[in-house]
Structure formats: structure tokens, C-alpha cells
Design an enzyme around this catalytic site. Sequence first.
Site, PDB file in Angstrom:
ATOM      1  N   ASP A 146      75.540 -13.583  70.238  1.00 29.49           N
ATOM      2  CA  ASP A 146      74.664 -12.763  71.077  1.00 29.49           C
ATOM      3  C   ASP A 146      75.412 -12.142  72.253  1.00 29.49           C
ATOM      4  OD1 ASP A 146      72.447 -13.120  69.566  1.00 29.49           O
ATOM      5  OD2 ASP A 146      71.548 -14.684  70.814  1.00 29.49           O
TER       6      ASP A 146
ATOM      7  N   LYS B  97      71.930  -7.402  71.769  1.00 28.43           N
ATOM      8  CA  LYS B  97      71.544  -6.030  72.171  1.00 28.43           C
ATOM      9  C   LYS B  97      72.539  -5.545  73.209  1.00 28.43           C
ATOM     10  CE  LYS B  97      66.697  -6.915  71.486  1.00 28.43           C
ATOM     11  NZ  LYS B  97      66.249  -8.193  71.997  1.00 28.43           N
TER      12      LYS B  97
ATOM     13  N   MET C 173      64.816 -13.853  83.395  1.00 25.79           N
ATOM     14  CA  MET C 173      64.423 -12.483  83.021  1.00 25.79           C
ATOM     15  C   MET C 173      63.386 -11.928  83.994  1.00 25.79           C
ATOM     16  SD  MET C 173      64.251 -13.328  78.945  1.00 25.79           S
ATOM     17  CE  MET C 173      63.718 -15.024  79.108  1.00 25.79           C
TER      18      MET C 173
HETATM   19  C1  LIG Z   1      66.908 -14.857  76.707  1.00 23.40           C
HETATM   20  S1  LIG Z   1      67.252 -15.866  78.078  1.00 23.40           S
HETATM   21  C2  LIG Z   1      68.372 -16.995  77.346  1.00 23.40           C
HETATM   22  C3  LIG Z   1      68.602 -18.220  78.174  1.00 23.40           C
HETATM   23  C4  LIG Z   1      69.646 -19.149  77.569  1.00 23.40           C
HETATM   24  N1  LIG Z   1      69.217 -19.653  76.304  1.00 23.40           N
HETATM   25  C5  LIG Z   1      69.995 -20.326  78.481  1.00 23.40           C
HETATM   26  O1  LIG Z   1      69.687 -21.470  78.194  1.00 23.40           O
HETATM   27  O2  LIG Z   1      70.653 -20.059  79.506  1.00 23.40           O
HETATM   28  C6  LIG Z   1      68.323 -14.800  78.989  1.00 23.40           C
HETATM   29  C7  LIG Z   1      68.129 -14.954  80.491  1.00 23.40           C
HETATM   30  O3  LIG Z   1      68.792 -16.113  80.962  1.00 23.40           O
HETATM   31  C8  LIG Z   1      69.289 -15.871  82.265  1.00 23.40           C
HETATM   32  N2  LIG Z   1      70.755 -15.971  82.240  1.00 23.40           N
HETATM   33  C9  LIG Z   1      71.526 -16.287  81.184  1.00 23.40           C
HETATM   34  N3  LIG Z   1      72.833 -16.347  81.529  1.00 23.40           N
HETATM   35  C10 LIG Z   1      72.868 -16.067  82.853  1.00 23.40           C
HETATM   36  C11 LIG Z   1      73.926 -15.981  83.816  1.00 23.40           C
HETATM   37  N4  LIG Z   1      75.194 -16.211  83.473  1.00 23.40           N
HETATM   38  N5  LIG Z   1      73.608 -15.676  85.094  1.00 23.40           N
HETATM   39  C12 LIG Z   1      72.338 -15.458  85.465  1.00 23.40           C
HETATM   40  N6  LIG Z   1      71.304 -15.520  84.605  1.00 23.40           N
HETATM   41  C13 LIG Z   1      71.566 -15.833  83.318  1.00 23.40           C
HETATM   42  C14 LIG Z   1      68.821 -14.476  82.662  1.00 23.40           C
HETATM   43  O4  LIG Z   1      67.566 -14.591  83.294  1.00 23.40           O
HETATM   44  C15 LIG Z   1      68.715 -13.819  81.307  1.00 23.40           C
HETATM   45  O5  LIG Z   1      67.896 -12.681  81.365  1.00 23.40           O
END
Ligand SMILES: C[S@@+](CC[C@H](N)C(=O)[O-])C[C@H]1O[C@@H](n2cnc3c(N)ncnc32)[C@H](O)[C@@H]1O
Length: 265
Positions: A49, A70, A183
Site C-alpha cells: 500500500d 492510491k 484521517m
Molecule cells: C487507512 S488508515 C491506516 C492505519 C494503519 N493501519 C495503522 O495502524 O497505522 C490511514 C491513516 O492512518 C494515519 N497514519 C498512518 N501512518 C501515519 C503516519 N506515519 N503519520 C501520521 N498519520 C499516519 C493517518 O490518519 C492516515 O490517514
Amino acid sequence: MVKKIKLLKMKNPNTTPKVTLVGAGPGDLELITLKGLNAIKHAEVILYDALVNEELLDFAPIATKIFVGKRKGFKAYSQDEINLLLVKYAFSHGNVVRLKGGDSFVFGRGYEELEFVEKYGIETTVVPGISSSIAVPALAGIPVTHRGTSTSFTVISASLSNGELNPDVKYAAQSNGTAVILMGLTKLDEIVSLYKRAGKFETGIAIISNGSLPNEEIIRGTISNIQFKFEENPVPSPAIIVVGEVVNLQPITENVVANHELIYA
Ligand SMILES: C[S@@+](CC[C@H](N)C(=O)[O-])C[C@H]1O[C@@H](n2cnc3c(N)ncnc32)[C@H](O)[C@@H]1O
């Protein structure tokens, strides 16, 4: 009913079809588990991803790598297409790793994918990942719980699948616990107004963008002033919003300096 799938030509008839769901962590290359890294090293195919650190792919030099996230300039695969690719590659190549950001079971649709491939009798394994929901605040010096300050935390997706604000944010605003909102940048105004309605004007709030990565940015404020601070510095996605008294704790590094001064003064 299990849908019939046109299979790809079998590359190696001796391999057992297998899908391993691996959480890649929040972005920093080293924030993956040893088990996750070993799964990558043994993969024949990796479907990954957008939030995955692509340097992880270097640990599987001969594996077939397919970007299914995406991103501008790339074909965006639907969830149904990704499910089918997992099944097809498991039967044609054997060992497939499905690599996702953070932890695959935290807003990662990992369970849906496992459910789908298991219907075809494919063996599955889950390797948990370090979720951004805990790791990103931690790296910014914000504990999601702290004795005497916050005794619970909630991880919330800001939006529902129809794009509306998740009503769970309202319950989080009424609780004394910490809210970790994923998000949520486009919903910041709505989030702030729920906290204001709950009378939480001075509650701490932090926005952490690209946590754990070299381009990480952090905005700290209170419910009263965070919109102004975000307007001045509109940090990009991916970002996490943390709301709660834990955000007002003094960063640990400042405490360390203060203690040194006490000892050596
Ligand atoms: C679809 S969710 C997936 C979350 C993922 N499965 C997890 O456990 O971290 C994606 C969201 O996670 C958050 N996110 C993921 N990686 C991040 C990072 N390195 N810094 C800040 N927010 C992050 C953001 O809010 C992003 O829009």
C-alpha cells in the site's frame, strides 16, 4: 458462494498457496517487527500500500512487487481487485505477502482480505504491525495513557464510509480519555466544535503529520487555538490528531534538561 477465479499460470507447482498479512509500521523503516521482515524476505509476491516504506521491498530483491495503493500516476485497484490478486498470486506463485501501513487490523481492511482468501482454502497468517495510532503520538512524546491524566484511549476514524463525521467523535469529546483520530484533517473544524460543545476549550490537541518520517511535522495547541495554528501551518496527510490532557504533558526531553540543571547546578 465462492466466486470462480481465472487463475494465472502456475510458476512453481511445488509451493503451497499462502497469504501473510504483514503490518509494516508507521513509516520508519526500522519500525517493523522481526517476524514481518522475515515474511518479506521469504515472499514470492508482495502487494503493498501507499503508506508502506518502500525501502522494505529491498529485503525481497527477487519477489514480484505490486503497488496496489492510491497514489497519483498509479492505477488505483478496488478492494475487490486486490482480493482477487491475492488469490491469483497465491495459487500461481505460492507465498504472497500483503504489506500494509501500521497494523493491518486497525482501519486496514486486513480482516476482509483474509476472509476472502480463506474461502479459497488458502492458508493465512497475520503478522501484527506497530500501529501509527500509538506509535506516532509516542514518537512526539505523547503517551496515549498516563497515570492520573488519562486512563483510556480511543482510536477513531474521523469519517464514516459515506464521508460523514463519525458520531463516535462526539462520545470521545465527552470522555476524559485520549482520542486518537485518524484521517481527520478535513474534519478538523467539526471535531473542534464537538469538543467546544463539551466545554473542553483548554484541552490539548496535537496534529502529527508524517509521523516517524524525516518530514514529520507536529502542531500542538488547545481546542481554542488549533484551527488558527493549522491555518498558519496546514500540514499534509497522513496525519493523526490526538486530543486529551496527555497532549499538555511537558515533553520528556525538556524534563531531562531541567533535571540535569538541578543535579549539576
Ligand atoms: C487507512 S488508515 C491506516 C492505519 C494503519 N493501519 C495503522 O495502524 O497505522 C490511514 C491513516 O492512518 C494515519 N497514519 C498512518 N501512518 C501515519 C503516519 N506515519 N503519520 C501520521 N498519520 C499516519 C493517518 O490518519 C492516515 O490517514
